[in-house]
Scaffold this active site. Structure first.
Site, PDB file in Angstrom:
ATOM      1  CG  ASN A  23      -1.055   1.524  18.100  1.00  0.00           C
ATOM      2  OD1 ASN A  23      -1.030   2.552  18.766  1.00  0.00           O
ATOM      3  ND2 ASN A  23       0.012   1.063  17.466  1.00  0.00           N
ATOM      4  CB  ILE A  43      -0.984  -0.025   1.189  1.00  0.00           C
ATOM      5  CG1 ILE A  43      -2.157   0.947   0.950  1.00  0.00           C
ATOM      6  CG2 ILE A  43      -0.286   0.300   2.512  1.00  0.00           C
ATOM      7  CD1 ILE A  43      -3.315   0.761   1.913  1.00  0.00           C
ATOM      8  CG  ASP A 103       0.915   1.698  12.624  1.00  0.00           C
ATOM      9  OD1 ASP A 103       0.625   1.600  13.836  1.00  0.00           O
ATOM     10  OD2 ASP A 103       1.173   2.779  12.066  1.00  0.00           O
ATOM     11  CE1 TYR A 114      -4.401  -4.307  17.425  1.00  0.00           C
ATOM     12  CE2 TYR A 114      -6.100  -2.907  16.490  1.00  0.00           C
ATOM     13  CZ  TYR A 114      -4.970  -3.067  17.288  1.00  0.00           C
ATOM     14  OH  TYR A 114      -4.421  -1.985  17.923  1.00  0.00           O
ATOM     15  CB  THR A 151      -7.765  -9.166   8.498  1.00  0.00           C
ATOM     16  OG1 THR A 151      -6.794  -8.538   7.642  1.00  0.00           O
ATOM     17  CG2 THR A 151      -9.162  -8.656   8.191  1.00  0.00           C
TER      18      THR A 151
HETATM   19  N1  APR Z   1       0.582  -3.066   2.433  1.00  0.00           N
HETATM   20  C1  APR Z   1      -0.683  -3.541   2.469  1.00  0.00           C
HETATM   21  N2  APR Z   1      -1.159  -4.381   3.401  1.00  0.00           N
HETATM   22  C2  APR Z   1      -0.280  -4.782   4.348  1.00  0.00           C
HETATM   23  C3  APR Z   1       1.066  -4.339   4.390  1.00  0.00           C
HETATM   24  C4  APR Z   1       1.487  -3.446   3.370  1.00  0.00           C
HETATM   25  N3  APR Z   1       2.734  -2.964   3.327  1.00  0.00           N
HETATM   26  N4  APR Z   1       1.675  -4.922   5.472  1.00  0.00           N
HETATM   27  C5  APR Z   1       0.750  -5.705   6.060  1.00  0.00           C
HETATM   28  N5  APR Z   1      -0.423  -5.623   5.391  1.00  0.00           N
HETATM   29  C6  APR Z   1      -1.684  -6.319   5.667  1.00  0.00           C
HETATM   30  C7  APR Z   1      -1.615  -7.550   6.536  1.00  0.00           C
HETATM   31  O1  APR Z   1      -1.156  -8.673   5.776  1.00  0.00           O
HETATM   32  C8  APR Z   1      -3.068  -7.685   6.920  1.00  0.00           C
HETATM   33  O2  APR Z   1      -3.775  -8.324   5.884  1.00  0.00           O
HETATM   34  O3  APR Z   1      -2.524  -5.440   6.391  1.00  0.00           O
HETATM   35  C9  APR Z   1      -3.548  -6.220   7.006  1.00  0.00           C
HETATM   36  C10 APR Z   1      -3.756  -5.690   8.424  1.00  0.00           C
HETATM   37  O4  APR Z   1      -2.794  -6.275   9.281  1.00  0.00           O
HETATM   38  P1  APR Z   1      -2.048  -5.423  10.444  1.00  0.00           P
HETATM   39  O5  APR Z   1      -1.100  -4.484   9.815  1.00  0.00           O
HETATM   40  O6  APR Z   1      -1.534  -6.410  11.437  1.00  0.00           O
HETATM   41  O7  APR Z   1      -3.213  -4.530  11.097  1.00  0.00           O
HETATM   42  P2  APR Z   1      -4.334  -4.908  12.177  1.00  0.00           P
HETATM   43  O8  APR Z   1      -4.714  -6.340  12.130  1.00  0.00           O
HETATM   44  O9  APR Z   1      -5.389  -3.857  12.001  1.00  0.00           O
HETATM   45  O10 APR Z   1      -3.582  -4.689  13.569  1.00  0.00           O
HETATM   46  C11 APR Z   1      -3.252  -3.364  13.941  1.00  0.00           C
HETATM   47  O11 APR Z   1      -0.986  -3.931  14.480  1.00  0.00           O
HETATM   48  O12 APR Z   1       0.808  -2.959  13.456  1.00  0.00           O
HETATM   49  C12 APR Z   1       0.027  -2.939  14.595  1.00  0.00           C
HETATM   50  O13 APR Z   1       0.126  -0.654  15.327  1.00  0.00           O
HETATM   51  C13 APR Z   1      -0.710  -1.630  14.727  1.00  0.00           C
HETATM   52  O14 APR Z   1      -1.469  -2.167  16.929  1.00  0.00           O
HETATM   53  C14 APR Z   1      -1.872  -2.053  15.579  1.00  0.00           C
HETATM   54  C15 APR Z   1      -2.207  -3.426  15.025  1.00  0.00           C
END
Ligand code: APR
Length: 186
Positions: free
Chosen positions: A38, A25, A48, A135, A132
């Site tokens: 978060n 992304i 993130d 979390y 997904t």
């Molecule tokens: N581009 C697009 N999607 C991504 C990327 C990227 N560079 N990196 C990871 N993802 C995808 C993951 O594979 C997953 O499908 O983003 C989706 C959301 O995963 P997370 O990043 O773990 O987010 P979430 O499940 O909402 O958890 C949020 O994780 O990173 C910490 O600070 C954040 O505490 C918060 C929590």
């Protein structure tokens, strides 16, 4: 097709203004990308971490001024070093079994992102699969909420012209693809 172009699903039912992408992304040249943050808004892992790394230290400096973000809400920042002009940070719910209002909080994330996006006069937006990853929200249920809220936003916001769902792994791609092509049972 320019890099980052997903596969447009216009050969299938559903709204052709919704697309899937497998790109990182942080590489997408769209008006705004959404960060799965978060409540501290001070960075983390997953998407993130990727966004903060790509945007540079100026993003953290800007986020420090925002004083956090409650689950289900969203905050807007500049895109800093990203190709995207803006970043919309939203805090998804942690999955706790589905009986703690998780579905409504996730739907609220999408609604708040679209509201801020349209208030800023932007046209295109890219979402990761919110909640997904770390979390633990089940992908299929989360994809249904994402697509449902994007369908409503595309109906209600004339300025919204392109919604990209970034599917960073195969299971996520399948969850979105099945729902966008109507192949999945509801
Ligand atoms: N581009 C697009 N999607 C991504 C990327 C990227 N560079 N990196 C990871 N993802 C995808 C993951 O594979 C997953 O499908 O983003 C989706 C959301 O995963 P997370 O990043 O773990 O987010 P979430 O499940 O909402 O958890 C949020 O994780 O990173 C910490 O600070 C954040 O505490 C918060 C929590």
């Amino acid at each position: 097709r320019s890099p980052g172009q997903g596969i447009v699903m216009n050969e299938t039912p559903g709204d052709s203004r919704m697309e899937l992408s497998r790109e990182d992304i942080t590489r997408l040249k769209v008006d705004a990308i959404v960060n799965a943050a978060n409540p501290s808004l001070l960075g983390g892992g997953g998407v993130d971490g990727a966004i903060h790394r790509a945007a540079g230290p100026g993003l953290l400096a800007e986020c420090r001024l925002l004083n956090g973000c409650p689950t289900g809400e969203a905050r807007l920042t500049s895109g800093h070093r990203l190709a995207a002009r803006r970043i919309i940070h939203t805090v998804g719910p942690v999955w706790r079994g589905g009986r703690q209002g998780e579905a409504e909080l996730l739907a609220s994330c999408y609604r708040q992102c679209f509201r801020l996006h349209q208030e800023a006069g932007l046209a295109s937006i890219a979402f990761p699969a919110l909640s997904t990853g770390a979390y633990g929200y089940p992908r299929e249920a989360a994809a249904s909420i994402a697509i449902e809220q994007a369908t409503l936003a595309l109906r209600d916001y004339p300025g919204l012209v392109r919604v990209i769902f970034v599917c960073f792994n195969e299971p996520t791609w399948l969850a979105y693809h099945d729902r966008l092509t109507g192949a999945a049972t509801r």
